[in-house]
Design an enzyme around this catalytic site. Structure first.
Site, PDB file in Angstrom:
ATOM      1  N   THR A 117       0.058  11.024  -1.652  1.00 26.85           N
ATOM      2  CA  THR A 117      -0.849  10.922  -2.786  1.00 26.85           C
ATOM      3  C   THR A 117      -1.954  11.961  -2.710  1.00 26.85           C
ATOM      4  O   THR A 117      -2.370  12.379  -1.615  1.00 26.85           O
ATOM      5  CB  THR A 117      -1.491   9.513  -2.808  1.00 26.85           C
ATOM      6  OG1 THR A 117      -2.543   9.478  -3.774  1.00 26.85           O
ATOM      7  CG2 THR A 117      -2.085   9.154  -1.453  1.00 26.85           C
ATOM      8  N   TYR A 141      -6.599   3.297   0.894  1.00 26.46           N
ATOM      9  CA  TYR A 141      -5.304   3.724   0.359  1.00 26.46           C
ATOM     10  C   TYR A 141      -5.017   5.168   0.774  1.00 26.46           C
ATOM     11  O   TYR A 141      -3.965   5.476   1.340  1.00 26.46           O
ATOM     12  CB  TYR A 141      -5.287   3.597  -1.159  1.00 26.46           C
ATOM     13  CG  TYR A 141      -4.127   4.296  -1.816  1.00 26.46           C
ATOM     14  CD1 TYR A 141      -2.817   3.943  -1.508  1.00 26.46           C
ATOM     15  CD2 TYR A 141      -4.334   5.328  -2.738  1.00 26.46           C
ATOM     16  CE1 TYR A 141      -1.740   4.599  -2.099  1.00 26.46           C
ATOM     17  CE2 TYR A 141      -3.270   5.981  -3.340  1.00 26.46           C
ATOM     18  CZ  TYR A 141      -1.981   5.615  -3.014  1.00 26.46           C
ATOM     19  OH  TYR A 141      -0.921   6.270  -3.592  1.00 26.46           O
TER      20      TYR A 141
END
Length: 328
Positions: A117, A141
């Site tokens: 990501t 995250y």
């Protein structure tokens, strides 16, 4: 040989499964169905319901199906949730991937394609951001994904695993043929939320933060159509099969849109207005992040087909209307 797609019943994973089947590949899916939807798995594709952290299960799947490549999507992906539940994210995203890698090494898997990501970059100074930019994630995250990237590089070095890491920017849209799309209940993706508001699933949507140092005060992101993202995975697979070097690439278009610009695009596509309420910032959101895309074009023969915001929005809205009709 067979390709294992973890999270193959989820949003991006289901598009990957369709693309692999369309290309004549043998595919098997592992998904715990916590956010995935069983009905999007094509007929004839084996589905195992379970966690990637279950080494007994994963090893048996890899052996039984003679898996030589893993495309690993299974993960928790909501930035604010990771801030409130960091241990859950480190368990699902990092610890479970460690277990999956252990099974891969033990059974002789050759190739591993990892969905990472742009959140690994954090609040970047460089715009657009290159793969060599400093890595300063702002949320658990992002950190959980960065930890996994590091672990994957170490495993590749120690065991000869061939790897591609794909750092996604903001994924949106749906299969142009209408076969699958974002179906996760309570999804937080901006375009998904706006489309749900259009069809009446939500009475209104929220804009998180209007005081960012951006042209209109709202966050700027690089939105990539899910079908183009899946095509990048197919390029990564071909790259590894052709003996290409291990690499990490950004997946985006190199063009950013603000939250307000996206909402305007959804209103244009829908031909209607809807309520968007202003509220405070969410934790973990950087003001602006746009992909540097030189490496993906230099490394792969990637030719994106849907790199237009209006197209992305139109496909997402068509899928949302399909879901509404299906449930009515």
């Amino acid at each position: 040989m067979t390709i294992l797609v973890t999270g193959g019943a989820g949003y991006i994973g289901s598009h990957m499964v369709l693309a692999l089947r369309d290309a004549g590949e043998d595919v098997v899916v592992l998904d715990n169905l916590s956010t995935g939807v069983k009905s999007v798995i094509p007929e004839g594709v084996p589905l195992y319901v379970g966690d990637t952290g279950n080494e007994t299960l994963t090893a048996s799947i890899l052996k039984w199906h003679k898996v030589d490549t893993i495309i690993h999507f299974a993960a928790s992906v909501v930035v604010p949730d990771s801030v409130s539940n960091p241990l859950g994210y480190y368990k699902n995203n990092t610890s479970n991937t460690r277990s999956l890698l252990a099974s891969a090494v033990a059974t002789g898997v050759e190739n591993f394609i990892f969905s990472s990501t742009a959140a690994v970059y954090g609040d970047v100074d460089m715009k657009p951001v290159s793969e060599d930019s400093p890595l300063r994630p702002m949320s658990p995250y992002g950190t959980s994904k960065l930890m996994t990237e590091t672990m994957l590089a170490d495993v590749a070095y120690a065991h000869g695993l061939h790897t591609v890491v794909l750092r996604y920017f903001n994924v949106a849209g749906a299969d142009p043929q209408g076969r699958t799309g974002q179906s996760t209940p309570g999804a937080t993706h901006l375009i998904k939320v706006a489309a749900e508001t259009v069809v009446g699933k939500r009475p209104y949507m929220q804009i998180y933060g209007t005081d960012y140092p951006t042209p209109d005060g709202t966050c700027v992101r690089d939105y990539i159509h899910v079908t183009d993202l899946v095509a990048a995975h197919s390029c990564a697979l071909n790259h590894l099969r052709d003996g290409g070097a291990n690499t990490t690439v950004n997946c985006g278009y190199g063009r950013g849109y603000s939250v307000l610009e996206v909402i305007d695009a959804v209103k244009r596509a829908a031909g209607t207005d809807f309520e968007a309420r202003l509220t405070g910032r969410r934790p973990g959101d950087p003001p602006s992040i746009v992909a540097g895309v030189d490496r993906i074009h230099e490394t792969f023969s990637w030719q994106p087909r849907y790199g237009n915001l209006d197209t992305i929005v139109a496909h997402a809205l068509a899928w949302e209307r399909h879901l509404r009709e299906k449930s009515s």
